[in-house]
Design a protein around this motif. Structure first.
Motif, PDB file in Angstrom:
ATOM      1  N   MET A   1      82.540  42.219  80.283  1.00  0.00           N
ATOM      2  CA  MET A   1      81.909  43.896  80.156  1.00  0.00           C
ATOM      3  C   MET A   1      80.516  43.529  79.477  1.00  0.00           C
ATOM      4  SD  MET A   1      83.120  46.873  77.742  1.00  0.00           S
ATOM      5  CE  MET A   1      84.699  47.214  78.421  1.00  0.00           C
ATOM      6  N   THR A   2      79.627  44.193  80.271  1.00  0.00           N
ATOM      7  CA  THR A   2      78.070  44.148  80.044  1.00  0.00           C
ATOM      8  C   THR A   2      77.821  45.388  79.101  1.00  0.00           C
ATOM      9  OG1 THR A   2      77.818  45.880  81.652  1.00  0.00           O
ATOM     10  CG2 THR A   2      77.643  43.555  82.138  1.00  0.00           C
ATOM     11  N   LYS A   3      76.840  45.193  78.082  1.00  0.00           N
ATOM     12  CA  LYS A   3      76.472  45.948  77.190  1.00  0.00           C
ATOM     13  C   LYS A   3      74.987  46.385  77.297  1.00  0.00           C
ATOM     14  CE  LYS A   3      79.485  44.226  73.275  1.00  0.00           C
ATOM     15  NZ  LYS A   3      79.608  43.804  71.845  1.00  0.00           N
ATOM     16  N   GLU A   4      75.046  47.321  76.646  1.00  0.00           N
ATOM     17  CA  GLU A   4      73.437  47.901  76.599  1.00  0.00           C
ATOM     18  C   GLU A   4      72.389  47.043  76.156  1.00  0.00           C
ATOM     19  OE1 GLU A   4      70.861  51.252  74.180  1.00  0.00           O
ATOM     20  OE2 GLU A   4      73.078  50.822  73.717  1.00  0.00           O
ATOM     21  N   ARG A   5      71.242  47.030  76.910  1.00  0.00           N
ATOM     22  CA  ARG A   5      70.019  46.118  76.324  1.00  0.00           C
ATOM     23  C   ARG A   5      69.649  46.725  75.091  1.00  0.00           C
ATOM     24  NH1 ARG A   5      65.156  44.265  79.974  1.00  0.00           N
ATOM     25  NH2 ARG A   5      63.883  43.082  78.549  1.00  0.00           N
ATOM     26  N   ILE A   6      69.286  45.937  74.217  1.00  0.00           N
ATOM     27  CA  ILE A   6      68.706  46.569  72.941  1.00  0.00           C
ATOM     28  C   ILE A   6      67.350  46.262  72.838  1.00  0.00           C
ATOM     29  CG2 ILE A   6      68.821  46.667  70.489  1.00  0.00           C
ATOM     30  CD1 ILE A   6      71.421  47.457  72.030  1.00  0.00           C
ATOM     31  N   ASN A   7      66.578  47.233  73.369  1.00  0.00           N
ATOM     32  CA  ASN A   7      65.060  47.004  73.655  1.00  0.00           C
ATOM     33  C   ASN A   7      64.398  46.882  72.488  1.00  0.00           C
ATOM     34  OD1 ASN A   7      64.964  47.372  76.418  1.00  0.00           O
ATOM     35  ND2 ASN A   7      65.331  49.458  76.337  1.00  0.00           N
ATOM     36  N   GLU A   8      64.602  47.247  71.160  1.00  0.00           N
ATOM     37  CA  GLU A   8      63.792  47.398  69.994  1.00  0.00           C
ATOM     38  C   GLU A   8      63.827  45.879  69.392  1.00  0.00           C
ATOM     39  OE1 GLU A   8      67.808  49.295  68.643  1.00  0.00           O
ATOM     40  OE2 GLU A   8      66.572  49.333  70.194  1.00  0.00           O
ATOM     41  N   TRP A   9      64.823  45.253  69.887  1.00  0.00           N
ATOM     42  CA  TRP A   9      65.101  43.612  69.359  1.00  0.00           C
ATOM     43  C   TRP A   9      64.017  43.068  69.842  1.00  0.00           C
ATOM     44  CZ3 TRP A   9      71.081  42.741  69.722  1.00  0.00           C
ATOM     45  CH2 TRP A   9      71.666  43.500  68.805  1.00  0.00           C
ATOM     46  N   SER A  10      63.564  42.936  71.042  1.00  0.00           N
ATOM     47  CA  SER A  10      62.669  42.357  71.739  1.00  0.00           C
ATOM     48  C   SER A  10      61.170  42.589  71.078  1.00  0.00           C
ATOM     49  CB  SER A  10      62.392  42.606  73.093  1.00  0.00           C
ATOM     50  OG  SER A  10      61.438  41.842  73.686  1.00  0.00           O
ATOM     51  N   LEU A  11      60.808  43.866  70.709  1.00  0.00           N
ATOM     52  CA  LEU A  11      59.724  44.496  70.152  1.00  0.00           C
ATOM     53  C   LEU A  11      59.862  43.857  68.610  1.00  0.00           C
ATOM     54  CD1 LEU A  11      59.561  48.060  71.469  1.00  0.00           C
ATOM     55  CD2 LEU A  11      58.261  45.809  72.291  1.00  0.00           C
ATOM     56  N   LEU A  12      61.004  44.054  67.972  1.00  0.00           N
ATOM     57  CA  LEU A  12      60.851  43.459  66.649  1.00  0.00           C
ATOM     58  C   LEU A  12      60.649  41.858  66.660  1.00  0.00           C
ATOM     59  CD1 LEU A  12      61.562  44.743  63.803  1.00  0.00           C
ATOM     60  CD2 LEU A  12      63.759  43.990  64.128  1.00  0.00           C
ATOM     61  N   ARG A  13      61.153  41.258  67.499  1.00  0.00           N
ATOM     62  CA  ARG A  13      61.014  39.639  67.562  1.00  0.00           C
ATOM     63  C   ARG A  13      59.493  39.517  67.857  1.00  0.00           C
ATOM     64  NH1 ARG A  13      65.698  39.187  70.986  1.00  0.00           N
ATOM     65  NH2 ARG A  13      64.410  39.333  72.777  1.00  0.00           N
ATOM     66  N   GLY A  14      58.850  40.496  68.588  1.00  0.00           N
ATOM     67  CA  GLY A  14      57.361  40.231  68.732  1.00  0.00           C
ATOM     68  C   GLY A  14      56.600  40.537  67.446  1.00  0.00           C
ATOM     69  N   LEU A  15      56.855  41.401  66.926  1.00  0.00           N
ATOM     70  CA  LEU A  15      56.302  41.885  65.508  1.00  0.00           C
ATOM     71  C   LEU A  15      56.403  40.979  64.350  1.00  0.00           C
ATOM     72  CD1 LEU A  15      57.464  45.507  65.262  1.00  0.00           C
ATOM     73  CD2 LEU A  15      55.009  44.761  65.521  1.00  0.00           C
ATOM     74  N   CYS A  16      57.888  40.197  64.504  1.00  0.00           N
ATOM     75  CA  CYS A  16      58.013  39.104  63.470  1.00  0.00           C
ATOM     76  C   CYS A  16      57.171  37.986  63.660  1.00  0.00           C
ATOM     77  CB  CYS A  16      59.417  38.700  63.691  1.00  0.00           C
ATOM     78  SG  CYS A  16      60.614  40.017  62.842  1.00  0.00           S
ATOM     79  N   PHE A  17      56.992  37.548  65.059  1.00  0.00           N
ATOM     80  CA  PHE A  17      56.138  36.254  65.476  1.00  0.00           C
ATOM     81  C   PHE A  17      54.670  36.562  64.883  1.00  0.00           C
ATOM     82  CE2 PHE A  17      53.219  34.622  68.520  1.00  0.00           C
ATOM     83  CZ  PHE A  17      53.394  33.268  68.265  1.00  0.00           C
ATOM     84  N   LEU A  18      54.244  37.639  65.257  1.00  0.00           N
ATOM     85  CA  LEU A  18      52.875  37.911  64.913  1.00  0.00           C
ATOM     86  C   LEU A  18      52.904  37.797  63.287  1.00  0.00           C
ATOM     87  CD1 LEU A  18      52.243  41.032  67.058  1.00  0.00           C
ATOM     88  CD2 LEU A  18      51.406  38.482  67.704  1.00  0.00           C
ATOM     89  N   ALA A  19      53.694  38.266  62.806  1.00  0.00           N
ATOM     90  CA  ALA A  19      53.578  38.165  61.000  1.00  0.00           C
ATOM     91  C   ALA A  19      53.632  36.955  60.744  1.00  0.00           C
ATOM     92  CB  ALA A  19      54.809  38.980  60.575  1.00  0.00           C
ATOM     93  N   VAL A  20      54.482  35.962  61.424  1.00  0.00           N
ATOM     94  CA  VAL A  20      54.584  34.594  60.978  1.00  0.00           C
ATOM     95  C   VAL A  20      53.146  34.209  61.148  1.00  0.00           C
ATOM     96  CG1 VAL A  20      55.663  32.495  61.229  1.00  0.00           C
ATOM     97  CG2 VAL A  20      57.046  34.489  61.254  1.00  0.00           C
ATOM     98  N   VAL A  21      52.709  34.112  62.164  1.00  0.00           N
ATOM     99  CA  VAL A  21      51.442  33.364  62.560  1.00  0.00           C
ATOM    100  C   VAL A  21      50.365  33.932  61.878  1.00  0.00           C
ATOM    101  CG1 VAL A  21      49.367  33.111  64.343  1.00  0.00           C
ATOM    102  CG2 VAL A  21      52.056  33.246  64.794  1.00  0.00           C
TER     103      VAL A  21
END
Length: 398
Positions: A1-21
């Motif tokens: 069974m497929t599930k909804e794609r959680i779009n905000e997780w990708s954005l949150l990963r991007g924000l986290c990466f920028l914060a780490v750099v």
């Protein structure tokens, strides 16, 4: 069974990466001897805006794992895949950083001492100072079946036979109790353990506590709650957004004052270590605030959203590689006189390193065998909004 794609997780990963750099860029310049007090203070204040980055990745690991495998799906094949997608790139980049340090210092590559130093890097990374996080987060992937079993016991013995409203209350109380226990652990970490001579293996465990999953478990459990009830989580986050903003601003002022109070001639960023109760409150409030921001951004389609999605997709490889690019930039800036320019140079360094690391990861992921350097970032599938969000990699990957 497929599930909804959680779009905000990708954005949150991007924000986290920028914060780490940004964190690591600040760390490169704030300790230089020619820095002026104004630049030092401003970098210290900017540092607190980035504290959510690393620990939000722990939160996302819990959210993705429980979203995908919190039910009855077999986890063993997934674990083997995690080894290939996470641990193998970690080993490859450990070799890269080890070779870089040995060659730049004109040290021999083939000697008893060099072999010993290499294997030491696989346990306690120092050449790639940021790689400690991969060792720590992988412990959660290894122990996920135990966390899932505990979640099932909680559902069976605490939540079943209660109304949805009563279940929400019990979950909130569970989080409060765990948060209080975790806050007490952070108090011990900062005020007791550094001065405690426990001796033996216990002392060894305490000495390396910054790389052990047990000292970050709250963020994983918070992610588990998110992944287990994503719609309720979203509604709650948006409803709490004004309050999390206020708590973050209050803690930001508190930690800024604490940083200035305990720094003498130069700002000491170790005052704001992750394993500290006040930092814990700052990070959680900031994490919830950034999650709310990610939800709002996911409803928009503009350049910022697309850029964060790009960063989120390649964030794992970007995380692994960014320290090498930062060192390359620093090897040039260390030769310059930067009096009164440290803040500007830090921001410019961040603006160069962050997109360069993502672009490098995007390029490497397209090469044969690129997955051994970038994880699963290159294994892109055609997807629609109804497709599942697959936890192929620790920090990035869809």
């Amino acid at each position: 069974m497929t599930k909804e794609r959680i779009n905000e997780w990708s954005l949150l990963r991007g924000l986290c990466f920028l914060a780490v750099v940004m964190q690591h860029s600040i760390g490169e310049y704030i300790y230089r001897s020619d820095i002026m007090p104004a630049d030092s203070i401003m970098l210290g204040m900017l540092y607190h805006f980035t504290r959510f980055g690393t620990l939000t990745f722990v939160f996302l690991a819990g959210a993705i794992l429980f979203y995908q495998y919190g039910g009855g799906r077999s986890y063993r094949p997934v674990l083997w895949k995690r080894i290939g997608d996470i641990y193998v790139p970690f080993v490859v980049w450990t070799i890269i950083y080890w070779l870089t340090v040995r060659l730049s210092n004109h040290q021999p590559l083939f000697s008893k001492e060099s072999v010993s130093s290499f294997f030491q890097q696989l346990i306690v990374p120092t050449n790639g100072y940021h790689l400690w996080f991969v060792i720590m987060i992988f412990q959660f992937y290894m122990l996920f079946p135990a966390f899932r079993w505990l979640a099932r016991q909680f559902r069976t013995h605490v939540l079943q036979q209660h109304s949805p409203e009563e279940q929400r209350k019990r979950i909130v109380w569970m989080l409060i109790v765990i948060a209080v226990a975790y806050g007490w652990l952070m108090w011990l970490c900062y005020y007791v353990f550094p001065f405690w001579d426990a001796g033996g293996i216990l002392q060894t465990l305490l000495n390396y506590r910054t790389s052990e999953f047990g000292f970050y478990f709250f963020y994983f459990i918070l992610g588990a709650v998110c992944g287990s009830a994503i719609q309720t989580w979203r509604e709650t986050i948006l409803r709490l957004l004004p309050w999390t903003t206020l708590v973050f601003l209050g803690m930001y002022i508190w930690l800024g004052y604490d940083l200035l109070q305990h720094s003498n001639d130069a700002i000491d960023l170790n005052v704001s270590t992750y394993l500290k109760p006040t930092t814990f409150v700052l990070v959680v409030s900031q994490m919830l605030l950034m999650y709310g921001l990610a939800i709002l951004l996911s409803r928009q389609q503009h350049a910022i959203t697309r850029f964060l999605q790009w960063c989120g997709r390649y964030s794992f490889g970007g995380y692994l590689s960014h320290a090498l690019l930062l060192a390359a930039v620093a090897s040039w800036t260390r030769k310059l006189v930067l009096t009164d320019l440290h803040l500007l140079t830090t921001v410019l360094t961040f603006a160069i390193v962050a997109p360069a690391a993502i672009a490098l990861t995007s390029l490497l992921s397209r090469l044969p065998g690129g997955q051994w350097l970038t994880g699963s970032a290159g294994k892109r599938k055609k997807s629609k909004s109804t497709q599942s969000t697959s936890p192929r990699s620790l920090l990035g990957a869809k």
